[in-house]
Design a protein around this motif. Structure first.
Motif, PDB file in Angstrom:
ATOM      1  N   GLN A  78       0.680  -1.289   0.043  1.00 46.56           N
ATOM      2  CA  GLN A  78       0.064  -0.024  -0.091  1.00 46.56           C
ATOM      3  C   GLN A  78       1.022   1.097   0.147  1.00 46.56           C
ATOM      4  N   THR A  79       1.733   1.143   0.795  1.00 40.10           N
ATOM      5  CA  THR A  79       2.946   2.516   0.785  1.00 40.10           C
ATOM      6  C   THR A  79       3.589   2.496  -0.563  1.00 40.10           C
ATOM      7  N   ASP A  80       3.991   1.584  -1.009  1.00 40.47           N
ATOM      8  CA  ASP A  80       4.631   1.610  -2.393  1.00 40.47           C
ATOM      9  C   ASP A  80       3.683   2.375  -3.268  1.00 40.47           C
ATOM     10  N   LEU A  81       2.369   2.080  -3.449  1.00 42.33           N
ATOM     11  CA  LEU A  81       1.376   2.631  -4.295  1.00 42.33           C
ATOM     12  C   LEU A  81       1.147   4.141  -3.970  1.00 42.33           C
ATOM     13  N   ILE A  82       1.171   4.410  -2.696  1.00 44.86           N
ATOM     14  CA  ILE A  82       0.728   5.858  -2.364  1.00 44.86           C
ATOM     15  C   ILE A  82       2.052   6.649  -2.731  1.00 44.86           C
ATOM     16  N   GLN A  83       3.258   5.953  -2.501  1.00 49.94           N
ATOM     17  CA  GLN A  83       4.690   6.852  -2.968  1.00 49.94           C
ATOM     18  C   GLN A  83       4.656   6.909  -4.652  1.00 49.94           C
ATOM     19  N   LYS A  84       4.189   5.901  -5.331  1.00 50.83           N
ATOM     20  CA  LYS A  84       4.115   6.193  -6.749  1.00 50.83           C
ATOM     21  C   LYS A  84       3.298   7.204  -7.018  1.00 50.83           C
ATOM     22  N   GLU A  85       2.128   7.134  -6.645  1.00 49.69           N
ATOM     23  CA  GLU A  85       0.996   8.313  -6.879  1.00 49.69           C
ATOM     24  C   GLU A  85       1.522   9.675  -6.401  1.00 49.69           C
ATOM     25  N   ALA A  86       2.289   9.822  -5.403  1.00 51.82           N
ATOM     26  CA  ALA A  86       2.719  10.985  -5.039  1.00 51.82           C
ATOM     27  C   ALA A  86       3.945  11.529  -5.676  1.00 51.82           C
ATOM     28  N   GLY A  87       4.685  10.451  -6.533  1.00 52.29           N
ATOM     29  CA  GLY A  87       5.464  10.656  -7.566  1.00 52.29           C
ATOM     30  C   GLY A  87       4.857  11.118  -8.980  1.00 52.29           C
ATOM     31  N   GLY A  88       3.567  11.178  -9.209  1.00 45.71           N
ATOM     32  CA  GLY A  88       2.943  11.377 -10.295  1.00 45.71           C
ATOM     33  C   GLY A  88       2.236  10.292 -11.016  1.00 45.71           C
ATOM     34  N   ASN A  89       2.778   9.104 -10.544  1.00 49.20           N
ATOM     35  CA  ASN A  89       2.222   7.841 -11.150  1.00 49.20           C
ATOM     36  C   ASN A  89       0.751   7.392 -10.715  1.00 49.20           C
ATOM     37  N   ILE A  90      -0.272   8.052 -11.444  1.00 47.28           N
ATOM     38  CA  ILE A  90      -1.627   7.859 -10.793  1.00 47.28           C
ATOM     39  C   ILE A  90      -2.073   6.639 -11.320  1.00 47.28           C
ATOM     40  N   MET A  91      -2.555   5.876 -10.354  1.00 46.72           N
ATOM     41  CA  MET A  91      -3.141   4.345 -10.677  1.00 46.72           C
ATOM     42  C   MET A  91      -4.439   4.375 -10.732  1.00 46.72           C
ATOM     43  N   THR A  92      -5.084   3.543 -11.879  1.00 43.85           N
ATOM     44  CA  THR A  92      -6.502   3.324 -11.792  1.00 43.85           C
ATOM     45  C   THR A  92      -7.244   2.666 -10.803  1.00 43.85           C
ATOM     46  N   ILE A  93      -8.257   3.297 -10.373  1.00 45.85           N
ATOM     47  CA  ILE A  93      -8.945   2.706  -9.060  1.00 45.85           C
ATOM     48  C   ILE A  93      -9.999   1.941  -9.563  1.00 45.85           C
ATOM     49  N   THR A  94      -9.801   0.688  -9.261  1.00 41.25           N
ATOM     50  CA  THR A  94     -10.832  -0.346  -9.675  1.00 41.25           C
ATOM     51  C   THR A  94     -11.536  -0.923  -8.330  1.00 41.25           C
ATOM     52  N   MET A  95     -12.687  -1.496  -8.734  1.00 36.33           N
ATOM     53  CA  MET A  95     -13.376  -2.064  -7.593  1.00 36.33           C
ATOM     54  C   MET A  95     -12.610  -3.140  -6.918  1.00 36.33           C
ATOM     55  N   LEU A  96     -11.943  -3.981  -7.728  1.00 37.48           N
ATOM     56  CA  LEU A  96     -10.647  -4.760  -7.290  1.00 37.48           C
ATOM     57  C   LEU A  96      -9.782  -4.203  -6.082  1.00 37.48           C
ATOM     58  N   PHE A  97      -9.400  -3.078  -6.483  1.00 38.21           N
ATOM     59  CA  PHE A  97      -8.377  -2.171  -5.502  1.00 38.21           C
ATOM     60  C   PHE A  97      -9.361  -1.931  -4.353  1.00 38.21           C
ATOM     61  N   VAL A  98     -10.365  -1.228  -4.430  1.00 37.64           N
ATOM     62  CA  VAL A  98     -11.468  -0.908  -3.307  1.00 37.64           C
ATOM     63  C   VAL A  98     -11.385  -2.214  -2.283  1.00 37.64           C
ATOM     64  N   HIS A  99     -11.790  -3.495  -3.168  1.00 39.37           N
ATOM     65  CA  HIS A  99     -12.056  -4.616  -2.393  1.00 39.37           C
ATOM     66  C   HIS A  99     -10.741  -4.901  -1.413  1.00 39.37           C
ATOM     67  N   ALA A 100      -9.319  -4.825  -2.132  1.00 45.13           N
ATOM     68  CA  ALA A 100      -8.244  -5.005  -1.549  1.00 45.13           C
ATOM     69  C   ALA A 100      -8.200  -4.282  -0.230  1.00 45.13           C
ATOM     70  N   GLN A 101      -8.393  -3.026  -0.582  1.00 39.30           N
ATOM     71  CA  GLN A 101      -8.417  -1.782   0.608  1.00 39.30           C
ATOM     72  C   GLN A 101      -9.347  -2.441   1.752  1.00 39.30           C
ATOM     73  N   ASP A 102     -10.383  -2.908   1.488  1.00 39.89           N
ATOM     74  CA  ASP A 102     -11.518  -3.359   2.505  1.00 39.89           C
ATOM     75  C   ASP A 102     -10.785  -4.444   3.402  1.00 39.89           C
ATOM     76  N   HIS A 103     -10.126  -5.169   2.635  1.00 39.91           N
ATOM     77  CA  HIS A 103      -9.615  -6.699   3.207  1.00 39.91           C
ATOM     78  C   HIS A 103      -8.589  -6.292   4.098  1.00 39.91           C
ATOM     79  N   LEU A 104      -7.876  -5.333   3.737  1.00 40.39           N
ATOM     80  CA  LEU A 104      -6.750  -4.831   4.623  1.00 40.39           C
ATOM     81  C   LEU A 104      -7.196  -4.009   5.920  1.00 40.39           C
ATOM     82  N   MET A 105      -8.328  -3.202   5.855  1.00 37.76           N
ATOM     83  CA  MET A 105      -8.828  -2.451   6.800  1.00 37.76           C
ATOM     84  C   MET A 105      -9.557  -3.205   7.676  1.00 37.76           C
ATOM     85  N   THR A 106     -10.160  -4.329   7.153  1.00 34.25           N
ATOM     86  CA  THR A 106     -10.841  -5.262   8.206  1.00 34.25           C
ATOM     87  C   THR A 106     -10.016  -6.169   8.887  1.00 34.25           C
ATOM     88  N   ALA A 107      -8.689  -6.473   8.281  1.00 31.22           N
ATOM     89  CA  ALA A 107      -7.821  -7.259   8.895  1.00 31.22           C
ATOM     90  C   ALA A 107      -7.163  -6.434  10.120  1.00 31.22           C
TER      91      ALA A 107
END
Length: 117
Positions: free
Chosen positions: A61-90
């Motif tokens: 997750q931190t790697d993604l945040i750093q990439k986005e802060a560096g200008g490499n914007i990732m496409t947010i998909t429902m799968l990505f939201v699902h992954a974030q949900d799993h992490l927050m639940t854990a």
């Protein structure tokens, strides 16, 4: 990077987060079960493994945040939201299970006192 390469990378990120978060939850619940049997040292070992798995997911997750802060914007998909949900639940379940284990320690101590009377 082509759209296909971006989606492949995102898929790997999603599966990494979901996998490590699921692993963390599994260790947390194993720790809880062990604590219910009074195996607190083993429960602590499972919590350490839980922490390691959470850290792996968090690093992804931190790697993604750093990439986005560096200008490499990732496409947010429902799968990505699902992954974030799993992490927050854990993370949430880990904290709740830690509290439940502390309660199990207290319950066992009280049971021992009652038996000794």
């Amino acid at each position: 990077m082509s759209n296909e390469e971006i989606l492949d990378e995102l898929e790997m990120v999603v599966f990494g987060i979901v996998g490590h978060a699921g692993e963390a939850k599994g260790y947390a619940y194993k720790a809880l079960a062990l604590s219910e049997d009074g195996n607190f040292a083993e429960a602590e070992e499972m919590l350490k493994k839980c922490e390691e798995a959470v850290l792996k997911a968090h690093h992804i997750q931190t790697d993604l945040i750093q990439k986005e802060a560096g200008g490499n914007i990732m496409t947010i998909t429902m799968l990505f939201v699902h992954a974030q949900d799993h992490l927050m639940t854990a993370l949430s379940e880990r904290e709740l299970i830690k509290k439940m284990i502390k309660q199990n320690v207290r319950i066992l101590e009280l049971e021992k006192k009652l038996i000794l009377k």
